[in-house]
Design a protein around this motif. Structure first.
Motif, PDB file in Angstrom:
ATOM      1  N   PHE A  90       0.806  -1.223   0.000  1.00 18.82           N
ATOM      2  CA  PHE A  90       0.000   0.000   0.000  1.00 18.82           C
ATOM      3  C   PHE A  90       0.832   1.263   0.000  1.00 18.82           C
ATOM      4  CE2 PHE A  90      -2.871  -2.981   2.325  1.00 18.82           C
ATOM      5  CZ  PHE A  90      -3.750  -3.148   1.303  1.00 18.82           C
TER       6      PHE A  90
ATOM      7  N   LEU B 176     -11.829   0.898  -6.223  1.00 17.60           N
ATOM      8  CA  LEU B 176     -11.166   0.222  -5.106  1.00 17.60           C
ATOM      9  C   LEU B 176     -11.466  -1.266  -5.121  1.00 17.60           C
ATOM     10  CD1 LEU B 176     -11.667   2.852  -2.306  1.00 17.60           C
ATOM     11  CD2 LEU B 176      -9.497   1.909  -3.012  1.00 17.60           C
ATOM     12  N   ILE B 177     -12.703  -1.623  -5.444  1.00 15.82           N
ATOM     13  CA  ILE B 177     -13.045  -3.044  -5.440  1.00 15.82           C
ATOM     14  C   ILE B 177     -12.333  -3.756  -6.579  1.00 15.82           C
ATOM     15  CG2 ILE B 177     -14.980  -4.630  -5.823  1.00 15.82           C
ATOM     16  CD1 ILE B 177     -16.560  -2.638  -3.973  1.00 15.82           C
TER      17      ILE B 177
ATOM     18  N   ALA C  34      -8.982  -4.418  -5.409  1.00 19.02           N
ATOM     19  CA  ALA C  34      -8.954  -5.583  -4.516  1.00 19.02           C
ATOM     20  C   ALA C  34      -8.797  -6.858  -5.328  1.00 19.02           C
ATOM     21  CB  ALA C  34     -10.239  -5.633  -3.684  1.00 19.02           C
TER      22      ALA C  34
ATOM     23  N   SER D 229      -5.387  -7.164  -6.672  1.00 26.39           N
ATOM     24  CA  SER D 229      -4.508  -7.518  -5.561  1.00 26.39           C
ATOM     25  C   SER D 229      -4.593  -9.014  -5.233  1.00 26.39           C
ATOM     26  CB  SER D 229      -4.890  -6.661  -4.355  1.00 26.39           C
ATOM     27  OG  SER D 229      -4.245  -7.065  -3.216  1.00 26.39           O
TER      28      SER D 229
ATOM     29  N   LEU E  18      -5.089   1.998   4.337  1.00 22.66           N
ATOM     30  CA  LEU E  18      -5.198   0.638   3.831  1.00 22.66           C
ATOM     31  C   LEU E  18      -4.244  -0.300   4.553  1.00 22.66           C
ATOM     32  CD1 LEU E  18      -5.474   1.488   0.073  1.00 22.66           C
ATOM     33  CD2 LEU E  18      -7.186   0.324   1.409  1.00 22.66           C
TER      34      LEU E  18
ATOM     35  N   PRO F  26      -4.071  -7.884   2.203  1.00 28.12           N
ATOM     36  CA  PRO F  26      -4.147  -6.667   1.380  1.00 28.12           C
ATOM     37  C   PRO F  26      -5.416  -6.521   0.525  1.00 28.12           C
ATOM     38  CG  PRO F  26      -1.933  -7.518   1.338  1.00 28.12           C
ATOM     39  CD  PRO F  26      -2.739  -8.489   2.138  1.00 28.12           C
ATOM     40  N   PRO F  27      -5.898  -7.558  -0.186  1.00 29.99           N
ATOM     41  CA  PRO F  27      -7.098  -7.328  -0.998  1.00 29.99           C
ATOM     42  C   PRO F  27      -8.281  -6.851  -0.163  1.00 29.99           C
ATOM     43  CG  PRO F  27      -6.114  -9.423  -1.556  1.00 29.99           C
ATOM     44  CD  PRO F  27      -5.395  -8.928  -0.350  1.00 29.99           C
TER      45      PRO F  27
ATOM     46  N   GLY G 222      -8.260  -4.931   2.331  1.00 33.19           N
ATOM     47  CA  GLY G 222      -8.148  -3.501   2.606  1.00 33.19           C
ATOM     48  C   GLY G 222      -8.833  -2.685   1.530  1.00 33.19           C
ATOM     49  N   PHE G 223      -8.494  -2.977   0.260  1.00 28.52           N
ATOM     50  CA  PHE G 223      -9.124  -2.257  -0.848  1.00 28.52           C
ATOM     51  C   PHE G 223     -10.635  -2.451  -0.820  1.00 28.52           C
ATOM     52  CE2 PHE G 223      -4.871  -2.817  -2.908  1.00 28.52           C
ATOM     53  CZ  PHE G 223      -4.640  -1.503  -3.210  1.00 28.52           C
ATOM     54  N   PHE G 224     -11.038  -3.704  -0.559  1.00 24.71           N
ATOM     55  CA  PHE G 224     -12.448  -4.060  -0.643  1.00 24.71           C
ATOM     56  C   PHE G 224     -13.271  -3.326   0.416  1.00 24.71           C
ATOM     57  CE2 PHE G 224     -16.044  -6.949   0.088  1.00 24.71           C
ATOM     58  CZ  PHE G 224     -16.547  -6.982  -1.191  1.00 24.71           C
TER      59      PHE G 224
END
Lengths: 196, 230
Positions: A22, A174-175, A178, A181, B31, B178-179, B181-183
């Motif tokens: 991040f 953002l999703i 995710a 990621s 995040l 980590p994913p 966090g974004f979600f």
């Protein structure tokens, strides 16, 4: 040589600066809408990361540490990076106008990009040698490049999507981030399995 | 400054202009450090301290600092306060220092702090700037706490390290990764959008008004705007 490859792979894939550490999220979300902008920004970041490491590592090792001034690290690094970026921009404008047109607009943005300061501090914290630091910076920069280019591709596909109203814009971005990621998750054990 | 308006300065930072959920500033620590509620609180307090000190100092010096070199001046001031906070945390809360790691020195480049310096402290008095710093700091801390609560309870089944029944047997561990966090961040912003009927975020698609780099940035009309990078 082997340790250099491990550092490189780790920085690009496993500990990707954007998607798992991040760092540099602002630019990742802000400049990734178009592929050419994403590429330009990433190239500028790689360039500045290498340059910043080449300057901050000697400063820490030969100037701050022998004089027991380690606590000045944060102040010195941010000033050096800010000054460096300005200097590079001036030199670029004067001698390589073509490169300046391509990367110039992104350079000022990079001063406040936490990925650059992050990699400079990271190299010191991990007590890498100069060569290892440079490889790590290159790896982090390439990781940033990879994430940016991948994500800008994903975003261009999202343009036509019709999400619920409250998800429009940033939440949807953002999703999507995710999910990108998650894909990097697959690299988690790669170092242990390849070099372990 | 009247009493009612100073209260509104304080409350603006917490609710109407929440730095994390409405202004979308300081995304990196948000995040990265919201896997545990205790880290979120620690980061929030550290950033609030820096924000309070830097806002007050910049407000006090706003007539002395020449306009052309204000950004470097702000960065030096902020870096100074960050170093002070870093040393304090290392001395008195070493375990927190360990878990915040690289994100502690990176408060220097946290957009919230430079953003508030540029947007508020350079135009207002010391008292108002201090209140703005506290309000923004509390807003940052609360938003991080909310996110950390969701991620820690669902992702690890604990809250502040205490196991929560049911959840600790069935953790959704991807939320702590980590994913997640974004979600979770995306979901929270969508909820804020829904609650305010899209008013809060509408103006904010990384426009230049709220961007700390705007002063030094070559692009106009926002990084996101079609064809703005020339």
């Amino acid at each position: 040589m082997r340790s250099l490859i491990v550092i490189m792979m780790g920085a690009v894939l496993v500990n990707n600066y954007v998607l798992s550490q991040f760092l540099g999220i602002c630019s990742f979300l802000g400049v990734s809408k178009k592929q050419d902008q994403a590429t330009g920004m990433s190239l500028a970041v790689i360039f500045v990361m290498l340059l910043a490491t080449a300057v901050t590592w000697p400063i820490q090792t030969f100037l701050l540490d022998p004089n027991k001034l380690g606590y000045l690290q944060t102040i010195v690094f941010i000033l050096v990076i800010a000054a460096l970026v300005q200097l590079v921009e001036i030199v670029m404008k004067r001698y390589t106008p073509a490169l300046h047109t391509a990367l110039g607009v992104y350079l000022p943005l990079i001063t406040t990009n936490c990925a650059v300061l992050g990699v400079a501090i990271d190299n010191i914290d991990a007590s890498y040698t100069f060569l290892e630091s440079m490889v790590n910076s290159l790896g982090c920069g390439l990781g940033y490049f990879l994430a940016m280019v991948l994500f800008s591709g994903v975003r261009s596909r999202m343009e036509d999507a019709k999400p619920p109203k409250s998800f429009e814009g940033l939440p949807l971005t953002l999703i999507a981030a995710a999910i990108v990621s998650v894909s990097f998750f697959g690299f988690a054990g790669i170092i242990e399995n390849l070099f372990g | 400054m009247k009493k009612s308006s100073s209260l509104s300065v304080l409350l603006d930072g917490i609710i109407k202009e929440n730095p994390v959920l409405v202004l979308i500033l300081g995304t990196c620590p948000t995040l990265a450090l919201t896997t545990q509620a205790s880290n979120a609180i620690g980061m929030g307090i550290a950033a609030t301290l820096v924000l309070l000190c830097s806002n007050m100092a910049i407000s006090a010096l706003r007539k002395v600092i020449p306009d052309n070199v204000r950004i470097p001046c702000y960065i030096v001031l902020i870096a100074g306060f960050v170093t002070v906070v870093e040393m304090l945390v290392e001395a008195y809360a070493y375990s927190l220092y360990e878990s915040l790691g690289i994100y502690l020195p990176l408060i220097v480049v946290n957009c919230i702090i430079l953003g508030r310096a540029e947007m508020f402290a350079s135009k207002n008095g010391i008292g108002a700037s201090a209140l703005d710093g506290i309000g923004m700091g509390i807003g940052f801390t609360l938003a991080m706490l909310a996110m950390a609560t969701i991620r820690e309870i669902f992702g690890a089944g604990t809250w502040f390290g205490m196991p929560i029944p049911f959840f600790c047997d069935n953790p959704i561990s991807i939320l702590a990764q980590p994913p997640g966090g974004f979600f979770v961040y995306g979901l929270l912003i969508a909820i804020v959008n829904k609650a305010t009927h899209g008013k809060a975020i509408k103006k904010k698609d990384f426009g230049c008004d709220d961007c700390p780099s705007a002063a030094t940035c070559g692009m106009t009309g926002g990084c996101n705007k079609e064809g703005s990078a020339v």
